[in-house]
Design an enzyme around this catalytic site. Sequence first.
Site, PDB file in Angstrom:
ATOM      1  N   ASP A   1      38.954  38.806  36.357  1.00  0.00           N
ATOM      2  CA  ASP A   1      37.961  38.862  35.293  1.00  0.00           C
ATOM      3  C   ASP A   1      37.047  37.636  35.346  1.00  0.00           C
ATOM      4  OD1 ASP A   1      40.798  37.860  34.225  1.00  0.00           O
ATOM      5  OD2 ASP A   1      39.178  36.622  33.388  1.00  0.00           O
TER       6      ASP A   1
ATOM      7  N   ASP B   1      36.675  35.714  32.746  1.00  0.00           N
ATOM      8  CA  ASP B   1      37.098  35.007  31.521  1.00  0.00           C
ATOM      9  C   ASP B   1      36.200  35.439  30.355  1.00  0.00           C
ATOM     10  OD1 ASP B   1      38.949  33.340  30.288  1.00  0.00           O
ATOM     11  OD2 ASP B   1      37.578  31.644  30.335  1.00  0.00           O
TER      12      ASP B   1
END
Length: 290
Positions: free
Chosen positions: A212, A214
């Site tokens: 991801d 974040d």
Amino acid sequence: MVETRIGIIGGSGLYKMDALKNIEEVQVQTPFGSPSDALILGTLEGTRVAFLARHGRNHTLLPSELPFRANIYAMKQLGVEYLISASAVGSLKEEVKPLDMVVPDQFIDRTKNRVSTFFGEGIVAHIAFGDPICKNLAVVVAEAIASQNLPDITVHRGGTYVCMEGPAFSTKAESNLYRSWGATVIGMTNLPEAKLAREAEIAYATLALVTDYDCWHPDHDNVTVDMVIANLQRNALNAQKVIQETVRRLSENPPSSDAHSALKHAILTNLDKAPTATKEKLGLLLKKYI
Ligand SMILES: CSC[C@H]1O[C@H](OP(=O)(O)O)[C@H](O)[C@@H]1O
Ligand SMILES: Nc1ncnc2[nH]cnc12
């Protein structure tokens, strides 16, 4: 009980290695308690390895609850000299995209209240940790990734892994602070794991699996567990292939490592004057030096 020279710690989403054959489950007890789960001894590419699910096979342990010392000491008890740490991370850089793989060479410790040493109780040691990742092992991991020619997946050699306490993910302020520091990825488990591996004179390298961006990226949703697990599942097969290739290369040509003599210039206390109970507790770590 030397079983193997190669250990694998599987992080979130990697709770087993499908390619492991001739499996044996070993309940290892250590002077620091029980590891996260049984250690799975098996044969990978013709080589005996020890696999441990970092959070337990049912993912029941928070990062803050991990028995880091027991996990590393258990690997040491099995004879492990090279430890591959597979870890799900968030990206802190635009060019490091989800599903990419990073082999970091640095850490920043943002953890709190974690016991980060085997020492104390009458024996003082200060390991050198300027290069927290074994450079030679990291090259083997990076080359193993590159050899897979994974479509649309980039391998990033080097970079800084920020280890946060968790379990809540970062705030935008924290994420952007880490980016301003030039950090590359963020996770919650590689410290004190890497510090303890160094004290145990085990060469350690991380296979960081990016899941991801974040919470800093304007074009991506803030990280959630669902997002992490979905991307880990998409990458799980690739991660296992990379680990398998790393094991093959390691068994063919095990590299030298400064980690293997990390305690040589680190123990401050005169061991002749140290408490017998502590020397016995740390016997496996100290046997070369007593
Ligand atoms: C499930 S997202 C957060 C969780 O995943 C990572 O675990 P690991 O490093 O063991 O792969 C991260 O460190 C957190 O523990
Ligand atoms: N964004 C993130 N922060 C901390 N640990 C993670 N593991 C996977 N993604 C993460």
